[in-house]
Write a protein that holds these residues in place. Structure first.
Motif, PDB file in Angstrom:
ATOM      1  N   THR A  69      -0.010  -0.876  -5.342  1.00 59.81           N
ATOM      2  CA  THR A  69       0.765  -2.090  -5.049  1.00 59.81           C
ATOM      3  C   THR A  69       0.146  -2.933  -3.941  1.00 59.81           C
ATOM      4  O   THR A  69       0.665  -3.990  -3.600  1.00 59.81           O
ATOM      5  CB  THR A  69       2.210  -1.722  -4.666  1.00 59.81           C
ATOM      6  N   GLY A  71      -1.961  -2.941  -9.372  1.00 61.85           N
ATOM      7  CA  GLY A  71      -1.503  -2.748 -10.741  1.00 61.85           C
ATOM      8  C   GLY A  71      -2.114  -1.558 -11.429  1.00 61.85           C
ATOM      9  O   GLY A  71      -1.613  -1.115 -12.474  1.00 61.85           O
ATOM     10  N   ASP A  72      -3.222  -1.021 -10.865  1.00 63.24           N
ATOM     11  CA  ASP A  72      -3.855   0.147 -11.472  1.00 63.24           C
ATOM     12  C   ASP A  72      -2.986   1.391 -11.292  1.00 63.24           C
ATOM     13  O   ASP A  72      -2.311   1.559 -10.264  1.00 63.24           O
ATOM     14  CB  ASP A  72      -5.215   0.422 -10.838  1.00 63.24           C
ATOM     15  N   LEU A  79       1.557   3.708  -8.957  1.00 62.78           N
ATOM     16  CA  LEU A  79       0.864   2.450  -9.199  1.00 62.78           C
ATOM     17  C   LEU A  79       0.388   1.851  -7.881  1.00 62.78           C
ATOM     18  O   LEU A  79       1.098   1.903  -6.873  1.00 62.78           O
ATOM     19  CB  LEU A  79       1.780   1.451  -9.901  1.00 62.78           C
TER      20      LEU A  79
END
Length: 380
Positions: free
Chosen positions: A43, A204-205, A41
């Motif tokens: 961050t 968040g991706d 992810l």
């Protein structure tokens, strides 16, 4: 008539990023900070498109691990740790040294304790723990010795042999973690500072592709010139560049004028492979490279632009006539025929200069006169 003449040529051009380098993390390095993440992810995102970035600075972060650039031409194709040897190790050592982290007494191309210490210091300067790896060879010598001792015994009184019970034999030595440089975190770039082409992720991706793309060099502008007008331009000429879509304007200089390129030829393929967008109409063209001393505005990235070059100009107002009014005789003289007030025709020898927009500069040969307002014969 008298006027200033400028012979300008206008053609299209495109800005391209040249060769680019993308980083797609596929794994998370082990550190001494606890359990490993189970998902990749994003961050942290610390840069944006168009920004110029330096070496040894976090650009993007995934699972709280940094992605950063280092100077070098050889791509990062494997994890590097103690015991590794090769040109990529030598490149790493040189890059670390240029950033102020010398690798001690390690030979060039050999990842030893000095290189490991420099890598550790680099990560500390970025605010991260150094990645660790467990080498299968670590402690192998001790394990072999313990195994040999376990098979031997000590002679006892009476000829018996007492088998020794080595704690090392019953509990094999675990390899010790060593510092490493993961392929998912470092990217080598030939020219730094490097320009960020794109950052297609947000915090968040999930990491499903490249998290950042860097250009290996600055933007380049290539114009596509009509081969029939090739003689009109040369290196050093000033060029006016306008992106109609955005209104961005700049001045440049002709850096080079190439040979004629025919779409579908090897030269055309080479241009495409280097990131240059070639004309869509399939016509032959002359590639013209335009450079900027100050560097191109990042707003020009990927833009199709109009390029205007003044091929020739007069320093002030000159006597000009329509091009069709100039005749060349069998004696190689260039003349203009003037119609006098009485209606007679007078042949005036002239020399010609700059031509533009259907007009040509003319200067009467000594002893002859040509005035602004004189009527001339056209089409003889």
């Amino acid at each position: 008539m008298r006027q200033v003449l400028q012979n300008t040529v206008v053609f299209r051009g495109t800005f391209s990023n040249g060769r680019t380098i993308s980083v797609t993390p596929t794994s998370v390095a082990t550190t001494g900070n606890g359990s490993q993440p189970t998902a990749l992810l994003v961050t942290g995102v610390f840069v944006q498109s168009g920004q110029r970035v330096k070496a040894g600075r976090p650009l993007v972060e995934y699972d709280e691990r940094p992605v950063f650039a280092l100077p070098g031409t050889l791509p990062m194709y494997r994890d590097l740790t103690i015991g590794e040897k090769g040109k990529d190790v030598a490149q790493l050592q040189k890059g670390l040294g240029s950033l102020g982290w010398p690798t001690g007494s390690d030979p060039s191309g050999t990842f030893g304790s000095g290189t490991a210490a420099a890598v550790r210091r680099m990560y500390a300067a970025m605010g991260y723990s150094a990645p660790l790896t467990t080498s299968a060879d670590t402690g192998s010598s001790a394990s072999a010795a313990d195994t040999a001792n376990a098979g031997a015994g000590t002679e006892q009184p009476g000829g018996g042999i007492q088998k020794s019970r080595s704690s090392a034999a019953s509990r094999p030595t675990k390899p010790e973690p060593t510092v490493m440089l993961p392929v998912s975190e470092a990217v080598f770039v030939p020219s730094l500072p490097a320009r960020v082409v794109s950052v297609p992720v947000q915090v968040g991706d999930a990491v499903k592709g490249p998290v950042i793309t860097l250009a290996r060099g600055d933007m380049t502008l290539t114009g596509f010139f009509d081969p029939s007008e090739r003689r009109l331009i040369s290196s050093g000429m000033k060029a006016d560049i306008l992106a109609e879509a955005t209104g961005v304007h700049a001045m440049g200089v002709v850096d080079s004028v190439g040979a004629i390129v025919v779409p579908g030829s090897g030269a055309d393929k080479t241009a495409s492979d280097s990131g240059t967008t070639t004309p869509q109409n399939g016509s032959a063209y002359v590639p013209v490279r335009i450079k900027s001393k100050a560097g191109w505005d990042k707003k020009f990235a990927d833009q199709d632009v109009r390029i205007t070059i003044t091929a020739a100009a007069t320093s002030g107002a000159v006597t000009a006539v329509p091009e069709a009014a100039v005749s060349a005789g069998a004696d190689a003289r260039t003349t203009v025929t003037v119609v006098t007030a009485s209606g007679t025709q007078l042949v005036v020898p002239v020399t010609v200069g700059v031509s533009a927009d259907g007009l040509v500069q003319v200067t009467p040969v000594r002893g002859h006169t040509l005035r602004a307002g004189d009527r001339v014969v056209v089409g003889r």
